[in-house]
Structure formats: structure tokens, C-alpha cells
Motif scaffolding. Sequence first.
Motif, PDB file in Angstrom:
ATOM      1  N   GLN A 171       0.827  -1.210   0.000  1.00 44.83           N
ATOM      2  CA  GLN A 171       0.000   0.000   0.000  1.00 44.83           C
ATOM      3  C   GLN A 171       0.860   1.258   0.000  1.00 44.83           C
ATOM      4  O   GLN A 171       0.554   2.227  -0.715  1.00 44.83           O
ATOM      5  N   MET A 172       1.928   1.269   0.793  1.00 43.73           N
ATOM      6  CA  MET A 172       2.798   2.442   0.810  1.00 43.73           C
ATOM      7  C   MET A 172       3.485   2.641  -0.529  1.00 43.73           C
ATOM      8  O   MET A 172       3.626   3.770  -1.019  1.00 43.73           O
ATOM      9  N   ILE A 173       3.927   1.538  -1.152  1.00 44.76           N
ATOM     10  CA  ILE A 173       4.576   1.639  -2.460  1.00 44.76           C
ATOM     11  C   ILE A 173       3.605   2.170  -3.507  1.00 44.76           C
ATOM     12  O   ILE A 173       3.928   3.077  -4.290  1.00 44.76           O
ATOM     13  N   LEU A 174       2.390   1.636  -3.545  1.00 46.70           N
ATOM     14  CA  LEU A 174       1.404   2.062  -4.541  1.00 46.70           C
ATOM     15  C   LEU A 174       0.947   3.499  -4.310  1.00 46.70           C
ATOM     16  O   LEU A 174       0.689   4.241  -5.265  1.00 46.70           O
ATOM     17  N   GLU A 175       0.840   3.910  -3.042  1.00 46.77           N
ATOM     18  CA  GLU A 175       0.361   5.257  -2.730  1.00 46.77           C
ATOM     19  C   GLU A 175       1.427   6.328  -2.920  1.00 46.77           C
ATOM     20  O   GLU A 175       1.106   7.470  -3.263  1.00 46.77           O
ATOM     21  N   LYS A 176       2.703   5.964  -2.706  1.00 40.58           N
ATOM     22  CA  LYS A 176       3.754   6.976  -2.651  1.00 40.58           C
ATOM     23  C   LYS A 176       4.700   6.971  -3.843  1.00 40.58           C
ATOM     24  O   LYS A 176       5.677   7.726  -3.856  1.00 40.58           O
ATOM     25  N   THR A 177       4.456   6.151  -4.845  1.00 41.21           N
ATOM     26  CA  THR A 177       5.295   6.161  -6.049  1.00 41.21           C
ATOM     27  C   THR A 177       4.475   6.668  -7.231  1.00 41.21           C
ATOM     28  O   THR A 177       3.291   6.367  -7.348  1.00 41.21           O
ATOM     29  N   LYS A 178       5.143   7.407  -8.121  1.00 42.95           N
ATOM     30  CA  LYS A 178       4.428   8.118  -9.182  1.00 42.95           C
ATOM     31  C   LYS A 178       4.938   7.837 -10.594  1.00 42.95           C
ATOM     32  O   LYS A 178       4.435   8.405 -11.553  1.00 42.95           O
ATOM     33  N   LYS A 179       5.943   6.989 -10.749  1.00 41.97           N
ATOM     34  CA  LYS A 179       6.541   6.794 -12.064  1.00 41.97           C
ATOM     35  C   LYS A 179       5.739   5.891 -12.990  1.00 41.97           C
ATOM     36  O   LYS A 179       6.086   5.721 -14.144  1.00 41.97           O
ATOM     37  N   GLY A 180       4.686   5.268 -12.495  1.00 40.78           N
ATOM     38  CA  GLY A 180       3.846   4.460 -13.365  1.00 40.78           C
ATOM     39  C   GLY A 180       3.911   2.973 -13.070  1.00 40.78           C
ATOM     40  O   GLY A 180       4.704   2.507 -12.238  1.00 40.78           O
ATOM     41  N   ALA A 181       3.077   2.214 -13.797  1.00 38.89           N
ATOM     42  CA  ALA A 181       2.882   0.794 -13.513  1.00 38.89           C
ATOM     43  C   ALA A 181       4.147  -0.035 -13.723  1.00 38.89           C
ATOM     44  O   ALA A 181       4.409  -0.976 -12.964  1.00 38.89           O
ATOM     45  N   LYS A 182       4.942   0.289 -14.743  1.00 35.77           N
ATOM     46  CA  LYS A 182       6.142  -0.509 -15.015  1.00 35.77           C
ATOM     47  C   LYS A 182       7.149  -0.408 -13.877  1.00 35.77           C
ATOM     48  O   LYS A 182       7.742  -1.410 -13.469  1.00 35.77           O
ATOM     49  N   PHE A 183       7.339   0.804 -13.386  1.00 33.06           N
ATOM     50  CA  PHE A 183       8.251   0.980 -12.261  1.00 33.06           C
ATOM     51  C   PHE A 183       7.681   0.333 -11.005  1.00 33.06           C
ATOM     52  O   PHE A 183       8.422  -0.288 -10.232  1.00 33.06           O
ATOM     53  N   GLN A 184       6.384   0.486 -10.783  1.00 34.16           N
ATOM     54  CA  GLN A 184       5.764  -0.119  -9.607  1.00 34.16           C
ATOM     55  C   GLN A 184       5.890  -1.634  -9.621  1.00 34.16           C
ATOM     56  O   GLN A 184       6.040  -2.267  -8.576  1.00 34.16           O
ATOM     57  N   PHE A 185       5.850  -2.224 -10.813  1.00 26.83           N
ATOM     58  CA  PHE A 185       6.043  -3.671 -10.927  1.00 26.83           C
ATOM     59  C   PHE A 185       7.439  -4.062 -10.430  1.00 26.83           C
ATOM     60  O   PHE A 185       7.591  -5.042  -9.686  1.00 26.83           O
ATOM     61  N   VAL A 186       8.435  -3.293 -10.814  1.00 24.84           N
ATOM     62  CA  VAL A 186       9.814  -3.570 -10.364  1.00 24.84           C
ATOM     63  C   VAL A 186       9.928  -3.358  -8.862  1.00 24.84           C
ATOM     64  O   VAL A 186      10.544  -4.168  -8.154  1.00 24.84           O
ATOM     65  N   TYR A 187       9.332  -2.278  -8.360  1.00 20.87           N
ATOM     66  CA  TYR A 187       9.377  -2.008  -6.923  1.00 20.87           C
ATOM     67  C   TYR A 187       8.759  -3.164  -6.134  1.00 20.87           C
ATOM     68  O   TYR A 187       9.324  -3.637  -5.136  1.00 20.87           O
ATOM     69  N   LEU A 188       7.603  -3.609  -6.585  1.00 24.69           N
ATOM     70  CA  LEU A 188       6.909  -4.701  -5.891  1.00 24.69           C
ATOM     71  C   LEU A 188       7.683  -6.003  -6.004  1.00 24.69           C
ATOM     72  O   LEU A 188       7.700  -6.808  -5.065  1.00 24.69           O
ATOM     73  N   PHE A 189       8.344  -6.209  -7.141  1.00 25.26           N
ATOM     74  CA  PHE A 189       9.164  -7.416  -7.309  1.00 25.26           C
ATOM     75  C   PHE A 189      10.281  -7.443  -6.265  1.00 25.26           C
ATOM     76  O   PHE A 189      10.507  -8.470  -5.614  1.00 25.26           O
ATOM     77  N   LEU A 190      10.987  -6.320  -6.099  1.00 26.05           N
ATOM     78  CA  LEU A 190      12.076  -6.259  -5.119  1.00 26.05           C
ATOM     79  C   LEU A 190      11.555  -6.500  -3.709  1.00 26.05           C
ATOM     80  O   LEU A 190      12.114  -7.299  -2.953  1.00 26.05           O
ATOM     81  N   PHE A 191      10.470  -5.815  -3.371  1.00 24.79           N
ATOM     82  CA  PHE A 191       9.912  -5.905  -2.021  1.00 24.79           C
ATOM     83  C   PHE A 191       9.395  -7.300  -1.721  1.00 24.79           C
ATOM     84  O   PHE A 191       9.701  -7.880  -0.676  1.00 24.79           O
ATOM     85  N   LEU A 192       8.625  -7.863  -2.644  1.00 29.29           N
ATOM     86  CA  LEU A 192       8.001  -9.171  -2.401  1.00 29.29           C
ATOM     87  C   LEU A 192       9.009 -10.311  -2.487  1.00 29.29           C
ATOM     88  O   LEU A 192       8.868 -11.308  -1.764  1.00 29.29           O
ATOM     89  N   THR A 193      10.003 -10.180  -3.342  1.00 30.58           N
ATOM     90  CA  THR A 193      11.018 -11.235  -3.444  1.00 30.58           C
ATOM     91  C   THR A 193      11.745 -11.408  -2.124  1.00 30.58           C
ATOM     92  O   THR A 193      12.032 -12.530  -1.694  1.00 30.58           O
ATOM     93  N   TYR A 194      12.014 -10.290  -1.460  1.00 35.26           N
ATOM     94  CA  TYR A 194      12.679 -10.376  -0.164  1.00 35.26           C
ATOM     95  C   TYR A 194      11.753 -10.937   0.909  1.00 35.26           C
ATOM     96  O   TYR A 194      12.083 -11.916   1.593  1.00 35.26           O
ATOM     97  N   LEU A 195      10.559 -10.337   1.059  1.00 35.03           N
ATOM     98  CA  LEU A 195       9.685 -10.717   2.163  1.00 35.03           C
ATOM     99  C   LEU A 195       9.081 -12.114   2.001  1.00 35.03           C
ATOM    100  O   LEU A 195       8.648 -12.704   2.993  1.00 35.03           O
ATOM    101  N   THR A 196       9.008 -12.630   0.792  1.00 37.11           N
ATOM    102  CA  THR A 196       8.451 -13.973   0.587  1.00 37.11           C
ATOM    103  C   THR A 196       9.531 -15.038   0.434  1.00 37.11           C
ATOM    104  O   THR A 196       9.208 -16.197   0.167  1.00 37.11           O
TER     105      THR A 196
END
Length: 279
Positions: free
Chosen positions: A44-69
Motif C-alpha cells: 500500500q505504501m509503495i502504490l500510494e507513494k510512487t508516481k513513475k507508473g505501472a512498469k516501475f511499480q512492478f519492479v518495486y513490488l518485485f524487489l519488495f516481495l522477493t525479499y519478504l516472501t
Amino acid sequence: GGENIYHYSPGMRYILMLSHIIFGDRYQNIFIFVISLTIFMGIQMILEKTKKGAKFQFVYLFLFLTYLTSNAVQRIFYYGMSESFGLLTLLTGLYFIKVYNKKILYVLFVSISVVIRPVFILGVLVLNFKKRLSTNELVLFFMIVLLPAIHNVFYGQSLVLFTKTISSSLNIFDQNRSLMETLIDNFLYIVMYPMNSDIQSRVGRLIPYIIFLVFIGYLIIIIFNRNKAFTDTAIVFSFALPFLIYSPVHFYPRFILVFHTLLLLDFIFKFDSLKISNK
């Protein structure tokens, strides 16, 4: 609390008690709830606070989720270690202030995170400095944070702020190692140096490369943006600072779970705020 002076993680016993009341004796249910909510707060914080668009958000979520999962991190949640609940309450506080600007809820949850994991106190104090809390908010914070000290004085007749075992795991007192050796060895574990075979054997090959490259990228962004968001950087590194002398190796990466998570999130926010020229 079961003992006159808290031995370790003062608030954890109460969190586990509430968890058992809600979920029963099945640890798997607690694990699923805690890690799912932790991931939700981060997403939620990543989606709410990032503005570069869906492609960048996909990379951000990949980094975050790869670590936590990853298996190494999931073990921390699965075994109900205090760092998992400390991370959840800390992220919940950050979520409420970043997304909804609710300072009272922020103060409530970050102070609970300190009671669960007293080693968070340095990072949370720097975090509170940035948030410029009001007098009432500071009073609430210290009322909660000082509960373990009040318990220790009342039941144990001893002025112990949090627990009595803080110094038991300090590498600095190892007579066979110099201070510099301790700092270097611990630093490699903090940044997950990917060429370290012991780190790879504990967490696999992918996660060390992600964390180490994020760490390098984070330093580069700091260097080129020296005058911007210094406090954010201080907050992130203050969660790692105690582990330069306090060994982060036991049940690795347990002790630096919060640092890695905050490093990933702040790297994402800092990178997203960069203005990339099209020329």
C-alpha cells in the motif's frame, strides 16, 4: 509478565498471548496473518507513494516481495520471532502516517514496536524527530515505551530500562577478535555481501544480490542527492547501527529484517523521486 525483570523482548509475550486468544494454538494461522498484513502495509505504501507508473511499480513490488516472501524471511515469521511482530507494528505506524497522516496511530504502533524489540529505540527516536511530534504525542510515546522499566522497578526492584540481556550477545567483548574485525564481519552480514559463502548458505543466492545491489544503489542516490532527505537515510541506517557490534548472524537475517525492509522501501521512494532526463 512471568518474570520480575524482563529477560528478552518485553512486549512479545503479550503479543503471543493475544495471538493465541485470536487464532488458537495453530502457529500457521498467526504466521499467515502477520506476514500477509506486513506485505499489505508495504504494498500500500509503495502504490500510494510512487508516481513513475505501472512498469516501475512492478519492479518495486518485485524487489519488495522477493525479499519478504523468501524462505529465509518466511522462517522468521513462521517461528513467531519478535522481529516479525516488531516489523508489522512499525510498518503499520508508518502506513498510518504516510497514507492517512494519522500521527496518534503512528505513535501508538511505533511505540509498541519498541516494547516488542527494544533495539528499535534508536531508529524510532530518529523517526520521531523527523515527524516533529507534539507534546501530547511524545507523552503517549514515552508512556508506552517506559512500561517495561516500570514493570522492572515494581516487580524486580531494579532500574532496568528494557531487558537485562542486551550485552550478552555483543561481539565486541570477544577477546579473540579486534573491534575492526567485528565491525567488518558484521557489516558484511548487514549488507548481505553476496560473495560470502556463509550468507549464501543461510539465505540462498538471489536475496543477497538484491539487497547488496539495492544498498549500493541507495548509496549512489545519497551521494548525488546529498542535501535531500538526510533524515530518512539516518532513520534507515539507525536500525542497522546496533548490529555493527551486536552480532546479526544468529538465525540470519532475523536481526536485520527491519533494516532490510526499510532499506528497500526508502530506496524505492528515493529512486521514484529522481528526475530522469529524457535528453
